[in-house]
Design a protein around this motif. Structure first.
Motif: not given
Length: 359
Positions: A311-338
């Motif tokens: 993940h990563s975490i930044i502050e922008t636009g007066g809010k804090w945001w978490l960036f992460y990833a999962d496997t929604q598009l592929s269902g495979k552990n090695h093919l992820r989407n941010v």
């Protein structure tokens, strides 16, 4: 709904990898939708440069390599930068910013990167296996750096890895006094357990998870020199303490460090965040120094769909945001989407735990 999201992407002329399903296999709904569907991306390191948001992810690629504990299925070989003007704006996928073939010392597996900016130059920090061979026929993971005059690249790699840095998952934090620190390390496939004595043991154990009653292995931190390409000191342990003030033990898999260090500062406190790996939590611990020690505070995010959480975490636009990833598009552990979602804090500075899958 997810189908409408992908339809909108296609209408903009971007090819989609797959139709994103509204719900996970267990019936829960995904909290957020993928930022891009034209390529697979993971391990997002987000930054605000010149008022724009740039995300430096790993670029997942299909492979027939089966899943294993060394991570051989994660066969990424190049980087492409994502850009958006603000949260919610369209995302631009940049061209290849750096390929492993352009790195003189590297052989394969360009995993999770990070970036920094100083005095007109952008720095891309990345892990890759070098050209040595261990008992598994694999090179050791080292950390390199490349530079560019553009946040999107292309980046030119230094001819050698950063002396004194090792393993994987580099993350750079620049404090309010202008000093920058490099955090790094990851066990199992990241080989941190093979660096226990400060030098690489090619025949060492592939895991330390059997050391349940000993202090857990820690991530590493070292201040960078002003050139942003070299370490100013020998790396320190980024020690995580439990609520009693004692080092978290190896057997405490819900709290211990595994990989994916990320540092940010809020309200004068340093938030050291990381992944627990085999239990799939994103955690945070706080301290009064970028070196730590850091006291464990809780989970940032519960497990996502897929094995890895970075993940990563930044502050922008007066809010804090978490960036992460999962496997929604592929269902495979090695093919992820941010993905991204808003991060919220309680009045005492603690973080409200996020569920990436909701009922």
């Amino acid at each position: 709904m997810a189908y409408r999201y992908v339809a909108a992407v296609l209408a903009c002329g971007t090819a989609s990898l797959a139709l994103a399903q509204d719900r996970a296999p267990d019936g829960r709904r995904y909290l957020s939708q993928p930022l891009v569907t034209s390529i697979y991306t993971a391990d997002p390191s987000a930054h605000v440069f010149n008022g724009k948001i740039y995300i430096y992810p790993s670029h997942d690629v299909p492979t027939e390599t089966p899943d294993d504990d060394l991570g051989n299925q994660y066969a990424m070989h190049d980087y492409r930068v994502l850009k958006m003007d603000k949260i919610g704006a369209p995302v631009t996928v940049g061209p290849v910013a750096l390929d492993v073939r352009q790195v003189p010392w590297a052989s394969q597996q360009m995993w999770a990167p990070d970036a920094a900016y100083k005095n007109g130059t952008y720095y891309l920090y990345f892990p890759a296996r070098d050209k040595t061979k261990d008992k598994n026929g694999l090179g050791k993971f080292m950390v390199g750096v490349a530079t560019s005059k553009s946040p999107m690249g292309p980046f030119k790699a230094e001819p050698k890895p950063i002396a004194g840095a090792f393993s994987m998952d580099p993350a750079v934090f620049t404090d309010s006094d202008g000093k920058s620190y490099l955090y790094f390390g990851g066990i199992w496939g990241g080989q941190l357990q093979r660096w226990k004595n400060g030098t690489f043991d090619p025949n060492g154990s592939d895991t330390d998870l059997g050391q349940d009653t000993k202090p857990a292995l820690t991530g590493k931190v070292a201040r960078l020199n002003p050139d942003m390409k070299s370490l100013a000191e020998t790396p320190h342990d980024a020690v995580i303490l439990d609520e009693a003030g004692k080092p978290v033990l190896g057997g405490d898999h819900d709290k211990r460090f595994f990989e994916a260090s990320w540092m940010f500062k809020r309200g004068g406190h340093y938030y050291y965040t990381y992944s627990t790996g085999d239990t799939h939590f994103l955690n945070y611990a706080t301290g009064t120094s970028p070196y730590g020690p850091f006291t464990y505070r809780g989970h940032i995010m519960n497990p996502v769909q897929g094995w890895t959480t970075h993940h990563s975490i930044i502050e922008t636009g007066g809010k804090w945001w978490l960036f992460y990833a999962d496997t929604q598009l592929s269902g495979k552990n090695h093919l992820r989407n941010v993905k991204l979602t808003e991060l919220t804090f309680n009045a005492d500075g603690t973080i409200k735990t996020i569920d990436p899958l909701v009922k």
